[in-house]
Design a protein around this motif. Structure first.
Motif, PDB file in Angstrom:
ATOM      1  N   GLN A 144       2.214  -5.608  -7.054  1.00 40.08           N
ATOM      2  CA  GLN A 144       2.711  -6.470  -5.981  1.00 40.08           C
ATOM      3  C   GLN A 144       4.036  -5.951  -5.418  1.00 40.08           C
ATOM      4  OE1 GLN A 144       2.621 -10.106  -8.279  1.00 40.08           O
ATOM      5  NE2 GLN A 144       1.018 -10.967  -6.994  1.00 40.08           N
ATOM      6  N   ALA A 145       4.929  -5.522  -6.312  1.00 41.47           N
ATOM      7  CA  ALA A 145       6.218  -4.993  -5.855  1.00 41.47           C
ATOM      8  C   ALA A 145       6.003  -3.730  -5.010  1.00 41.47           C
ATOM      9  CB  ALA A 145       7.117  -4.683  -7.047  1.00 41.47           C
ATOM     10  N   ALA A 146       5.047  -2.891  -5.430  1.00 41.69           N
ATOM     11  CA  ALA A 146       4.731  -1.675  -4.660  1.00 41.69           C
ATOM     12  C   ALA A 146       4.186  -2.035  -3.287  1.00 41.69           C
ATOM     13  CB  ALA A 146       3.735  -0.815  -5.424  1.00 41.69           C
ATOM     14  N   LEU A 147       3.343  -3.075  -3.226  1.00 41.82           N
ATOM     15  CA  LEU A 147       2.774  -3.511  -1.946  1.00 41.82           C
ATOM     16  C   LEU A 147       3.860  -4.047  -1.018  1.00 41.82           C
ATOM     17  CD1 LEU A 147      -0.533  -5.242  -3.102  1.00 41.82           C
ATOM     18  CD2 LEU A 147      -0.374  -3.277  -1.565  1.00 41.82           C
ATOM     19  N   VAL A 148       4.789  -4.815  -1.573  1.00 40.22           N
ATOM     20  CA  VAL A 148       5.906  -5.333  -0.771  1.00 40.22           C
ATOM     21  C   VAL A 148       6.688  -4.174  -0.163  1.00 40.22           C
ATOM     22  CG1 VAL A 148       8.135  -6.533  -0.867  1.00 40.22           C
ATOM     23  CG2 VAL A 148       6.149  -7.518  -2.017  1.00 40.22           C
ATOM     24  N   SER A 149       7.011  -3.189  -1.006  1.00 42.89           N
ATOM     25  CA  SER A 149       7.763  -2.025  -0.536  1.00 42.89           C
ATOM     26  C   SER A 149       6.978  -1.234   0.512  1.00 42.89           C
ATOM     27  CB  SER A 149       8.097  -1.123  -1.729  1.00 42.89           C
ATOM     28  OG  SER A 149       8.831  -0.001  -1.321  1.00 42.89           O
ATOM     29  N   PHE A 150       5.658  -1.087   0.282  1.00 41.81           N
ATOM     30  CA  PHE A 150       4.807  -0.349   1.217  1.00 41.81           C
ATOM     31  C   PHE A 150       4.771  -1.007   2.592  1.00 41.81           C
ATOM     32  CE2 PHE A 150       0.460  -0.753   3.015  1.00 41.81           C
ATOM     33  CZ  PHE A 150       0.438   0.447   3.713  1.00 41.81           C
ATOM     34  N   TYR A 151       4.456  -2.295   2.631  1.00 47.03           N
ATOM     35  CA  TYR A 151       4.365  -2.990   3.920  1.00 47.03           C
ATOM     36  C   TYR A 151       5.724  -3.028   4.627  1.00 47.03           C
ATOM     37  CZ  TYR A 151      -0.477  -4.438   3.256  1.00 47.03           C
ATOM     38  OH  TYR A 151      -1.846  -4.446   3.114  1.00 47.03           O
ATOM     39  N   GLY A 155       6.698  -1.293   8.250  1.00 47.02           N
ATOM     40  CA  GLY A 155       7.158  -2.180   9.314  1.00 47.02           C
ATOM     41  C   GLY A 155       6.402  -3.482   9.454  1.00 47.02           C
ATOM     42  N   ASP A 156       5.469  -3.764   8.515  1.00 49.90           N
ATOM     43  CA  ASP A 156       4.703  -5.017   8.573  1.00 49.90           C
ATOM     44  C   ASP A 156       5.341  -6.035   7.635  1.00 49.90           C
ATOM     45  OD1 ASP A 156       2.824  -7.029   8.790  1.00 49.90           O
ATOM     46  OD2 ASP A 156       1.118  -5.656   8.788  1.00 49.90           O
ATOM     47  N   LEU A 157       6.470  -6.615   8.089  1.00 53.09           N
ATOM     48  CA  LEU A 157       7.233  -7.522   7.238  1.00 53.09           C
ATOM     49  C   LEU A 157       6.510  -8.827   6.973  1.00 53.09           C
ATOM     50  CD1 LEU A 157      10.882  -7.072   8.555  1.00 53.09           C
ATOM     51  CD2 LEU A 157       9.741  -5.943   6.679  1.00 53.09           C
ATOM     52  N   GLY A 158       5.628  -9.222   7.903  1.00 55.91           N
ATOM     53  CA  GLY A 158       4.870 -10.463   7.722  1.00 55.91           C
ATOM     54  C   GLY A 158       3.987 -10.400   6.487  1.00 55.91           C
ATOM     55  N   VAL A 159       3.214  -9.311   6.355  1.00 56.01           N
ATOM     56  CA  VAL A 159       2.336  -9.154   5.189  1.00 56.01           C
ATOM     57  C   VAL A 159       3.174  -8.944   3.934  1.00 56.01           C
ATOM     58  CG1 VAL A 159       0.502  -7.766   4.132  1.00 56.01           C
ATOM     59  CG2 VAL A 159       0.452  -8.235   6.583  1.00 56.01           C
ATOM     60  N   ALA A 160       4.266  -8.181   4.055  1.00 53.73           N
ATOM     61  CA  ALA A 160       5.151  -7.962   2.906  1.00 53.73           C
ATOM     62  C   ALA A 160       5.630  -9.302   2.351  1.00 53.73           C
ATOM     63  CB  ALA A 160       6.340  -7.097   3.309  1.00 53.73           C
ATOM     64  N   ARG A 161       6.023 -10.204   3.248  1.00 53.71           N
ATOM     65  CA  ARG A 161       6.527 -11.514   2.799  1.00 53.71           C
ATOM     66  C   ARG A 161       5.406 -12.364   2.189  1.00 53.71           C
ATOM     67  NH1 ARG A 161      11.290 -14.654   3.372  1.00 53.71           N
ATOM     68  NH2 ARG A 161      10.995 -16.279   1.817  1.00 53.71           N
ATOM     69  N   LYS A 162       4.190 -12.254   2.756  1.00 54.07           N
ATOM     70  CA  LYS A 162       3.056 -13.004   2.198  1.00 54.07           C
ATOM     71  C   LYS A 162       2.760 -12.568   0.767  1.00 54.07           C
ATOM     72  CE  LYS A 162       0.627 -14.098   6.506  1.00 54.07           C
ATOM     73  NZ  LYS A 162      -0.546 -13.769   7.364  1.00 54.07           N
ATOM     74  N   VAL A 163       2.764 -11.235   0.552  1.00 56.60           N
ATOM     75  CA  VAL A 163       2.540 -10.711  -0.799  1.00 56.60           C
ATOM     76  C   VAL A 163       3.651 -11.184  -1.728  1.00 56.60           C
ATOM     77  CG1 VAL A 163       2.403  -8.618  -2.226  1.00 56.60           C
ATOM     78  CG2 VAL A 163       1.296  -8.661   0.011  1.00 56.60           C
ATOM     79  N   PHE A 164       4.873 -11.132  -1.243  1.00 53.15           N
ATOM     80  CA  PHE A 164       6.027 -11.551  -2.044  1.00 53.15           C
ATOM     81  C   PHE A 164       5.926 -13.025  -2.431  1.00 53.15           C
ATOM     82  CE2 PHE A 164      10.321 -13.392  -2.220  1.00 53.15           C
ATOM     83  CZ  PHE A 164      10.891 -12.628  -3.224  1.00 53.15           C
TER      84      PHE A 164
END
Length: 580
Positions: A144-151, A155-164
């Motif tokens: 999950q942390a890797a996915l947050v960093s990846f998104y 530049g896809d902060l919306g998905v990053a925040r959803k994963v977070f």
């Protein structure tokens, strides 16, 4: 049996060879000759060391020579290549792993997601996110942390925040990833808001958190939080190493406290080029060009090699302090002493330096003779700014029209051309440029200013009436400007002559965002308190003139950080000496 194998002479020979290509190849040859060339554990160790030796060609050859690689071998090459920065190879090995019907582990997925982040490969990363869901690792904290960093990097902060937000247990590493995502994408306010939430939920910030939040404070000018973080660092007895120290230098410099930045700089035990560059840049943005050049020379005397960013920092400092002789010397040293080829950013600094000093012919000659082929638009923009500053309208119009042909969708060029036509009294041309902008649906960037009062930030735009105390603010500002007029202030109508009708000029000038923010700051703070303003655009000439008088009649120090640099107004004069 495994332990005995690990202590075999062949295994010891591999350990002795280490991550060095030639010794590894010698051991590999010996393995083949001795008949041990197909032992899986030895091949895996050999491959791991080959990756560590950064020989990706040899690593590939080794891997593809192994018949039917197992999951351990696949995991080894995917993780190792990702860690060492061979991101494309990491993805290729992962693809082969999936095609071989071998299920990835959480470590494999974490590594390959990192590779996608390093490559900003958004579409590939989304596919791998699907693999994460299919393999049941969507609740794994590392993945999950890797996915947050990846998104975030993509530049896809919306998905990053959803994963977070879906993470059942958010470690400090996960919080750091999400806060950093906001900060690195220019959303300092959101980064700071998330940091406050982190604290409210009882998660203790670590040293990495402090570095990220200090960067957000530097971006937003939030000196209150920046001071808190510094106190927290001291209270927690964190090691103020060069990374954390440089973050503190940047924060203090960009929040207007260049002396505090220097205190931190002097306290760092082992300084590197990045820390020296941060301090040089700090001096430069505050108009202390002489100090910037002195520090640059001290750095060289210490035997440290300046990098390209260092040269930008010191050349910019020279440009904004009128140090033409020093700037020429620094620029020459790039090639002659350090064999560095100047880039666009260095050329921009030089043109800016000559232009600000009124050496327009030398600036133009530099473009034609030093840069020569197709100078970047930023170079011509610097030249255009110099033409406006020194009222060379003929050359200014020529350059502005060239810029419009090169970058027809940049609204800044239209605004500058409009300004130059207005200063030349060509109002017919001003109207023409304005109509061109309307036809292209281009809009001038809206200016705004912020002021922090009691750890709360207030935002104002020109003619802003959204504040609940608008009437009091406007009344206070009217009285303030009346006192300034009595002290000798005269509105600089050129600042808006092309934007409004004549009878509206003084009104438009009076209620610029920085004046409203200053008025509110003076209203809400006690005598002796410095007022700190952050503006997103360059301050106009009228506001610069008016604030000099305000600092006198209000008897306050006023510090304004605009898009370009800092202005310290005290008892009338500005620290930039009108050279900005």
């Amino acid at each position: 049996m495994e332990n005995k194998q690990h202590h075999s002479p062949a295994y010891r020979a591999l350990l002795q060879a280490g991550p060095r290509l030639k010794p590894l190849q010698q051991v590999h040859a010996h393995l083949i000759v001795s008949g041990s060339g197909r032992i899986r554990s030895l091949l895996t160790k050999l491959l791991s060391l080959a990756c560590a030796a950064a020989s990706i060609t040899y690593s590939r050859r080794l891997f593809f020579a192994i018949p039917i690689p197992d999951s351990f071998l696949f995991n080894t090459v995917v993780v190792k290549t990702s860690k060492l920065g061979f991101s494309i190879d990491s993805l290729l090995f992962y693809r082969r792993m999936i095609l071989s019907n071998i299920s990835p582990s959480n470590y494999t997925l974490t590594a390959v997601i990192k590779s996608c982040a390093d490559l900003s490969a958004l579409e590939v990363g989304r596919v791998i996110h699907g693999h994460v869901l299919a393999s049941g690792y969507d609740m794994d904290s590392h993945v999950q942390a890797a996915l947050v960093s990846f998104y975030a990097k993509a530049g896809d902060l919306g998905v990053a925040r959803k994963v977070f937000d879906k993470m059942p247990e958010r470690t400090v590493v996960a919080w750091n990833s999400m806060i950093s995502a906001y900060e690195q994408n220019g959303f300092a306010k959101q980064a700071i808001g998330l940091f406050y939430l982190m604290r409210d939920l009882g998660v203790e910030p670590d040293s990495a958190t402090c570095v990220i939040v200090l960067a957000a404070c530097a971006q937003s000018g939030d000196i209150g939080l920046g001071n808190w973080v510094h106190e927290y660092v001291v209270g927690q007895d964190f090691d103020v190493n060069v990374i954390l120290g440089t973050s503190l230098i940047n924060m203090y410099a960009r929040c207007g406290h260049v002396s505090r930045a220097r205190e931190v700089f002097d306290s760092i035990m082992e300084l590197n080029v990045v820390a020296w560059t941060a301090m040089i840049s700090g001096y430069g943005m505050h108009g202390y060009g002489t100090q910037a050049v002195e520090l640059f020379n001290q750095m060289r005397a210490h035997g440290l090699r300046p990098n390209r960013i260092t040269f930008v920092a010191v050349l910019s400092a020279c440009a904004h302090a009128g140090l033409v002789h020093e700037g020429r010397h620094v620029f020459a040293s790039m090639r002659q002493e350090y064999r560095l080829v100047p880039g666009v950013e260095h050329h921009v600094c030089m043109v800016d330096m000559f232009g600000r000093a009124g050496l327009l012919n030398e600036a133009y000659q530099f473009i034609k003779e030093v840069i020569r082929e197709k100078p970047a638009p930023a170079v011509w923009t610097a030249m255009l700014g110099a033409c406006k500053m020194h009222k060379n309208f003929v050359l200014g119009v020529e350059i502005a029209e060239h810029l419009l042909s090169v970058e027809p969708e940049n609204p800044g060029h239209y605004v500058m051309l409009s300004n130059i036509y207005a200063l030349a009294g060509r109002m017919d041309r001003v109207e023409m440029v304005r109509n061109m902008m309307i036809s292209k649906s281009l809009k001038k960037e809206v200016g705004y200013s912020t002021v922090e009062i009691d750890q709360r930030t207030y935002l104002f735009s020109m003619g802003d009436k959204s504040h609940p105390e608008t009437n009091q603010i406007y009344r206070y500002l009217d009285e303030l400007m009346s006192r300034c007029r009595e002290a000798g202030y005269v509105p600089e109508s050129e600042s808006v002559m092309h934007e409004v009708e004549e009878e509206e000029m003084e009104f438009a000038l009076r209620y610029h965002s920085e004046k409203l923010a200053i008025a509110f700051g003076l209203m809400k703070t006690s005598d002796g308190t410095a007022i700190r303003i952050v503006k997103n655009l360059r301050m106009c000439e009228d506001c610069h003139s008016a604030i000099k008088f305000i600092s006198v009649v209000a008897n306050r120090e006023i510090i304004v950080r605009d898009r370009l640099r800092f202005h310290h107004f005290k008892d009338g004069p500005c620290s930039c000496l009108d050279y900005w």
